[in-house]
Design an enzyme around this catalytic site. Structure first.
Site, PDB file in Angstrom:
ATOM      1  N   CYS A   2      33.846  52.120  34.040  1.00 42.87           N
ATOM      2  CA  CYS A   2      34.538  53.397  33.949  1.00 42.87           C
ATOM      3  C   CYS A   2      34.038  54.314  35.066  1.00 42.87           C
ATOM      4  O   CYS A   2      32.987  54.077  35.642  1.00 42.87           O
ATOM      5  CB  CYS A   2      34.254  54.057  32.605  1.00 42.87           C
ATOM      6  SG  CYS A   2      34.637  52.986  31.219  1.00 42.87           S
ATOM      7  N   ARG A  27      38.076  52.107  41.157  1.00 45.77           N
ATOM      8  CA  ARG A  27      37.301  51.225  40.288  1.00 45.77           C
ATOM      9  C   ARG A  27      38.175  50.555  39.241  1.00 45.77           C
ATOM     10  O   ARG A  27      37.766  49.572  38.639  1.00 45.77           O
ATOM     11  CB  ARG A  27      36.204  52.026  39.572  1.00 45.77           C
ATOM     12  CG  ARG A  27      35.175  52.603  40.507  1.00 45.77           C
ATOM     13  CD  ARG A  27      34.271  53.543  39.772  1.00 45.77           C
ATOM     14  NE  ARG A  27      33.367  52.832  38.898  1.00 45.77           N
ATOM     15  CZ  ARG A  27      32.101  52.583  39.180  1.00 45.77           C
ATOM     16  NH1 ARG A  27      31.610  52.998  40.314  1.00 45.77           N
ATOM     17  NH2 ARG A  27      31.330  51.948  38.347  1.00 45.77           N
ATOM     18  N   TRP A  74      38.191  52.206  31.517  1.00 47.92           N
ATOM     19  CA  TRP A  74      38.692  50.836  31.657  1.00 47.92           C
ATOM     20  C   TRP A  74      38.497  50.209  30.287  1.00 47.92           C
ATOM     21  O   TRP A  74      37.380  49.940  29.871  1.00 47.92           O
ATOM     22  CB  TRP A  74      37.893  50.119  32.733  1.00 47.92           C
ATOM     23  CG  TRP A  74      38.436  48.796  33.143  1.00 47.92           C
ATOM     24  CD1 TRP A  74      39.369  48.562  34.120  1.00 47.92           C
ATOM     25  CD2 TRP A  74      38.069  47.506  32.629  1.00 47.92           C
ATOM     26  NE1 TRP A  74      39.612  47.211  34.215  1.00 47.92           N
ATOM     27  CE2 TRP A  74      38.839  46.536  33.323  1.00 47.92           C
ATOM     28  CE3 TRP A  74      37.187  47.065  31.645  1.00 47.92           C
ATOM     29  CZ2 TRP A  74      38.738  45.173  33.068  1.00 47.92           C
ATOM     30  CZ3 TRP A  74      37.089  45.702  31.382  1.00 47.92           C
ATOM     31  CH2 TRP A  74      37.863  44.779  32.099  1.00 47.92           C
ATOM     32  N   ASN A  98      30.000  55.125  29.767  1.00 49.42           N
ATOM     33  CA  ASN A  98      30.357  54.002  30.628  1.00 49.42           C
ATOM     34  C   ASN A  98      29.483  52.836  30.189  1.00 49.42           C
ATOM     35  O   ASN A  98      28.260  52.942  30.215  1.00 49.42           O
ATOM     36  CB  ASN A  98      30.057  54.394  32.091  1.00 49.42           C
ATOM     37  CG  ASN A  98      30.351  53.273  33.067  1.00 49.42           C
ATOM     38  OD1 ASN A  98      31.026  52.295  32.725  1.00 49.42           O
ATOM     39  ND2 ASN A  98      29.861  53.418  34.288  1.00 49.42           N
ATOM     40  N   GLY A  99      30.111  51.733  29.750  1.00 48.24           N
ATOM     41  CA  GLY A  99      29.325  50.586  29.290  1.00 48.24           C
ATOM     42  C   GLY A  99      29.869  50.062  27.968  1.00 48.24           C
ATOM     43  O   GLY A  99      31.011  50.348  27.603  1.00 48.24           O
ATOM     44  N   GLU A 482      38.358  31.646  48.828  1.00 49.12           N
ATOM     45  CA  GLU A 482      38.465  33.102  48.960  1.00 49.12           C
ATOM     46  C   GLU A 482      39.930  33.512  49.171  1.00 49.12           C
ATOM     47  O   GLU A 482      40.396  34.512  48.609  1.00 49.12           O
ATOM     48  CB  GLU A 482      37.566  33.581  50.118  1.00 49.12           C
ATOM     49  CG  GLU A 482      37.693  35.029  50.525  1.00 49.12           C
ATOM     50  CD  GLU A 482      37.308  36.040  49.441  1.00 49.12           C
ATOM     51  OE1 GLU A 482      36.877  35.637  48.356  1.00 49.12           O
ATOM     52  OE2 GLU A 482      37.497  37.243  49.695  1.00 49.12           O
ATOM     53  N   LYS A 486      41.971  36.023  46.731  1.00 55.16           N
ATOM     54  CA  LYS A 486      42.624  37.246  47.198  1.00 55.16           C
ATOM     55  C   LYS A 486      44.079  37.275  46.754  1.00 55.16           C
ATOM     56  O   LYS A 486      44.585  38.276  46.278  1.00 55.16           O
ATOM     57  CB  LYS A 486      42.605  37.358  48.733  1.00 55.16           C
ATOM     58  CG  LYS A 486      41.358  37.729  49.443  1.00 55.16           C
ATOM     59  CD  LYS A 486      40.766  39.060  49.142  1.00 55.16           C
ATOM     60  CE  LYS A 486      39.876  38.991  47.929  1.00 55.16           C
ATOM     61  NZ  LYS A 486      38.450  39.131  48.174  1.00 55.16           N
ATOM     62  N   GLU A 489      44.451  37.785  42.893  1.00 51.77           N
ATOM     63  CA  GLU A 489      44.063  39.070  42.309  1.00 51.77           C
ATOM     64  C   GLU A 489      44.987  40.213  42.698  1.00 51.77           C
ATOM     65  O   GLU A 489      45.177  41.129  41.899  1.00 51.77           O
ATOM     66  CB  GLU A 489      42.593  39.409  42.571  1.00 51.77           C
ATOM     67  CG  GLU A 489      42.220  39.741  43.980  1.00 51.77           C
ATOM     68  CD  GLU A 489      40.726  40.006  44.148  1.00 51.77           C
ATOM     69  OE1 GLU A 489      40.111  40.604  43.265  1.00 51.77           O
ATOM     70  OE2 GLU A 489      40.181  39.622  45.190  1.00 51.77           O
ATOM     71  N   HIS A 505      41.963  13.536  44.321  1.00 61.57           N
ATOM     72  CA  HIS A 505      41.336  13.326  43.018  1.00 61.57           C
ATOM     73  C   HIS A 505      42.031  14.119  41.912  1.00 61.57           C
ATOM     74  O   HIS A 505      41.437  14.387  40.872  1.00 61.57           O
ATOM     75  CB  HIS A 505      39.844  13.676  43.094  1.00 61.57           C
ATOM     76  CG  HIS A 505      39.124  12.833  44.085  1.00 61.57           C
ATOM     77  ND1 HIS A 505      38.797  11.519  43.834  1.00 61.57           N
ATOM     78  CD2 HIS A 505      38.732  13.093  45.355  1.00 61.57           C
ATOM     79  CE1 HIS A 505      38.196  11.013  44.909  1.00 61.57           C
ATOM     80  NE2 HIS A 505      38.161  11.950  45.846  1.00 61.57           N
ATOM     81  N   LYS A 605      36.493  47.563  40.301  1.00 61.64           N
ATOM     82  CA  LYS A 605      35.763  47.302  41.543  1.00 61.64           C
ATOM     83  C   LYS A 605      34.321  46.911  41.269  1.00 61.64           C
ATOM     84  O   LYS A 605      33.772  46.044  41.921  1.00 61.64           O
ATOM     85  CB  LYS A 605      35.816  48.555  42.421  1.00 61.64           C
ATOM     86  CG  LYS A 605      35.094  48.408  43.749  1.00 61.64           C
ATOM     87  CD  LYS A 605      35.806  47.438  44.671  1.00 61.64           C
ATOM     88  CE  LYS A 605      35.093  47.246  45.982  1.00 61.64           C
ATOM     89  NZ  LYS A 605      35.572  46.019  46.663  1.00 61.64           N
TER      90      LYS A 605
HETATM   91  C1  F6R Z   1      37.196  40.007  44.657  1.00 63.77           C
HETATM   92  C2  F6R Z   1      36.053  40.846  44.344  1.00 63.77           C
HETATM   93  C3  F6R Z   1      35.132  40.397  43.268  1.00 63.77           C
HETATM   94  C4  F6R Z   1      33.685  40.777  43.622  1.00 63.77           C
HETATM   95  C5  F6R Z   1      32.754  40.493  42.437  1.00 63.77           C
HETATM   96  C6  F6R Z   1      31.307  40.794  42.770  1.00 63.77           C
HETATM   97  O1  F6R Z   1      37.931  40.532  45.693  1.00 63.77           O
HETATM   98  O2  F6R Z   1      35.873  41.866  44.913  1.00 63.77           O
HETATM   99  O3  F6R Z   1      35.240  39.041  43.013  1.00 63.77           O
HETATM  100  O4  F6R Z   1      33.302  40.073  44.747  1.00 63.77           O
HETATM  101  O5  F6R Z   1      33.142  41.259  41.333  1.00 63.77           O
HETATM  102  O6  F6R Z   1      31.126  42.134  43.101  1.00 63.77           O
HETATM  103  P1  F6R Z   1      29.841  42.637  43.866  1.00 63.77           P
HETATM  104  O7  F6R Z   1      29.887  42.059  45.228  1.00 63.77           O
HETATM  105  O8  F6R Z   1      29.960  44.130  43.874  1.00 63.77           O
HETATM  106  O9  F6R Z   1      28.651  42.147  43.097  1.00 63.77           O
END
Ligand code: F6R
Length: 610
Positions: A2, A27, A74, A98-99, A482, A486, A489, A505, A605
């Site tokens: 949050c 976030r 959130w 938050n939590g 990766e 991307k 998501e 496989h 985020k």
């Molecule tokens: C994907 C993304 C997430 C973060 C993951 C770890 O685009 O951003 O998969 O990489 O949540 O976050 P950090 O790097 O902040 O520990």
């Protein structure tokens, strides 16, 4: 997860709080609210949905309030409704959280039995009622709080507004981030320093187990035993402008475009251009006892995890000790074998990811040295680690990580190179070759970023596909993973990344004329094998989108669409270049599909809860 912002000063605060919440929008959240105090009374404005909806309710708050706090939620416990939005209020007390309060069911049952009624379905509301009940017998807020927190299990960053002390805000940190901003005749708190950037650069990051009290003229801190603490503020080195969109349509696009500068600045900061010497002090390496490092374990989540998987290819070779890479969420619960000769490296953009933080704490408790590769100064993971290599990539606001990924890959490479050289494991020739690749990298990244137009056309052709496969070999396998992450998501298209050698496989059964396959095949030692994989895809009518060298006519001829990508000699550094077309591809596909690029659904985020 949050967003939290609080202000206490002498001027009207509603707009300051609202603007702070806006800076935390990235976030991810699904409802929001603000509470202020005016003439000893608490007033609230809340709404489900985004902040534009809350904006319509701000007139419900007295314009003159100079103390208040806001929250973007959130949803975890209870749907994202106005009723469940924070702040929660009872009588003369308001609370934001938050939590997650893990034992909220037992606490709620106890409070219900005691005659308390609940307005929301949240876990957070139990803290409000516990505190309200405690204040009846413990009339001092600090003392009441210290009693209440002994009942709580889980993670919490709390903000409290109470008519009993109408000039003060109380804060508690356990597990979730809380930062205090020190202003002039005004003080602030937030869950993320980004929210405070235009207000102050002077900040105090609370540690777990701390309570704070803010008034307009002062900051008081205590630990959970009630002992008063003294803490000098740190100074943030980010500018407010660096966290703005600066004319780009989305933060993600801006951050993709920032990569040439981030890569160039990192190399300039860490490698002396004249001597080629790596600054091991600036990298945090000098704070480690390298004689003790017999193995390295990387722990990370998501994109950071993929960057660490690339480190396995580069760092293991250069440092000459076994390197393993684990998902933080798995590592923390599997009771891994660790001894004091294991170096545990946490890779994290935010520095606040709950699982990664837990790994570092666990490793430290086993006597390991711990190292953080992190972008956010003073965040929890660096503060819990033996030493830190700061990426200095600037604020990353888009939920989908881009510049943090490439910056992590570069940092791992330099880490390996520096230690490899210190241990005399790298020949002069190899070191010179590495420096040459590093010299070429910034301009190559610049060229990769400037190829966006072509990729937009490719995206326009495939944006309606329902599935994608990405393949690569060696470090490019991680680029495939990766790229798939991307795409899924931000565009919500199902996508999977595979090592080219794994196709046979199982996954090859999925290939038909409806399946776009993105093949990443730079001119490295895996190239011929990748070409064979592409042939296999084509033999099954698969649609191939190639990412490879500009001059590579052989690969190009095999692909329906081809995205040329600059090349450097080193396979690990090449991933920095190869991933850029995939960042653009997912970006343009998402834009075409009309999804919320910077705040994709269900994502946050900074994942500060499990
Ligand atoms: C994907 C993304 C997430 C973060 C993951 C770890 O685009 O951003 O998969 O990489 O949540 O976050 P950090 O790097 O902040 O520990």
């Amino acid at each position: 997860m949050c967003g939290v912002v609080g202000v206490v000063g002498s001027r009207p605060c509603v707009e300051t709080i609202f603007e702070g919440l806006k800076r935390l929008e990235y976030r991810g959240y699904d409802s929001a609210g603000i509470a202020t105090m005016s003439a000893g009374k608490i007033h609230t404005a809340k709404s489900d949905g985004k902040l534009v909806r809350l904006e319509g309710h701000l007139k419900e708050l007295p314009a003159s309030s100079s103390i208040g706090m806001g929250h973007t939620r959130w949803a975890t416990h209870g749907a994202p409704t106005t009723q469940n939005a924070h702040p929660h209020v009872t009588g003369d007390l308001a609370l934001i959280h938050n939590g997650i309060i893990e034992n909220y069911r037992e606490l709620k049952a106890e409070l219900l039995k005691d005659g308390y009624s609940f307005k929301s379905e949240t876990d957070s509301e139990v803290v409000l009622h516990l505190l309200s009940r405690e204040l009846k017998t413990t009339p001092k807020m600090k003392d009441a709080l210290l009693k209440v927190i002994t009942r709580l299990e889980g993670a919490y960053g709390l903000g409290i507004l109470w008519a009993g002390e109408p000039e003060a805000l109380y804060l508690v940190k356990q597990g979730s981030p809380v930062v205090i901003g020190v202003g002039e005749n005004e003080n602030y708190f937030a869950s993320d320093a980004l929210a405070l950037l235009p207000l102050t650069k002077s900040v105090i990051f609370l540690n777990d187990g701390e309570v704070g009290r803010l008034t307009k003229s002062g900051v008081e801190l205590w630990d959970f035993s009630g002992k008063q603490l003294k803490r000098a503020p740190s100074v943030l080195n980010w500018t407010a402008a660096s966290a703005e969109k600066q004319g780009y349509r989305h933060y993600m696009l801006k951050e993709i475009h920032e990569q040439p500068a981030v890569i160039a600045n990192t190399i300039a900061r860490l490698v002396d251009s004249a001597s080629g010497k790596i600054d091991t002090k600036e990298m945090g390496i000098d704070d480690l006892d390298l004689t003790r490092v017999k193995s390295i374990v990387y722990v990370a989540c998501g994109t950071a995890y993929y960057s660490a998987m690339i480190a396995k290819y580069s760092v293991e070779q250069m440092v000459g000790v076994p390197v393993s890479v684990e998902l933080a969420s798995e590592f923390r619960y599997r009771d891994p074998y660790l001894d004091k000769d294991t170096l545990v490296i946490a890779v994290t953009q935010s520095g606040e990811t709950a699982d990664t933080l837990a790994c570092i704490k666990h490793a430290a408790s086993r006597g390991c040295q711990t190292f953080a590769v992190c972008n956010v100064r003073f965040s929890s993971i660096p503060r819990s680690s033996t030493a830190t290599l700061y990426m200095e990539a600037g604020p990353e606001v888009g939920v989908a990580s881009t510049k943090a990924f490439t910056s992590m890959v570069l940092c791992h490479y330099l880490f390996g190179l520096a230690i490899g050289q210190k241990k005399d494991r790298i020949s002069k020739e190899s070191y010179q070759q590495a420096l040459e690749s590093l010299r070429q990298l910034p301009s190559a990244v610049d060229r990769a970023v400037n190829a966006a137009g072509l990729i937009e056309d490719v995206a326009a052709k495939y944006y309606e596909a329902t599935n994608f496969i990405f393949i690569g070999r060696g470090p490019s396998f991680m680029v495939a993973l990766e790229g798939a992450l991307k795409l899924k998501e931000i565009s919500y298209i199902h996508a999977e990344g595979y090592a080219g050698g794994e196709l046979k496989h199982g996954p090859i059964a999925l290939i038909d004329k409806h399946m776009p396959v993105v093949a990443v095949a730079p001119l490295d030692g895996h190239y011929e094998k990748m070409i064979s994989n592409v042939e296999e895809v084509r033999a099954r009518e698969g649609v191939c989108i190639g990412v490879g060298d500009l001059q590579d006519d052989k690969f190009k001829a095999l692909c329906q669409d081809y995205i040329p990508c600059p090349q450097v000699k080193d396979a690990a550094l090449q991933t920095i270049l190869s991933v850029i077309p995939l960042q653009f591809l997912s970006y343009y596909v998402a834009v075409k599909r009309g999804t919320d690029v910077d705040q994709p659904r269900n994502l946050a985020k900074s994942v500060t809860v499990e």
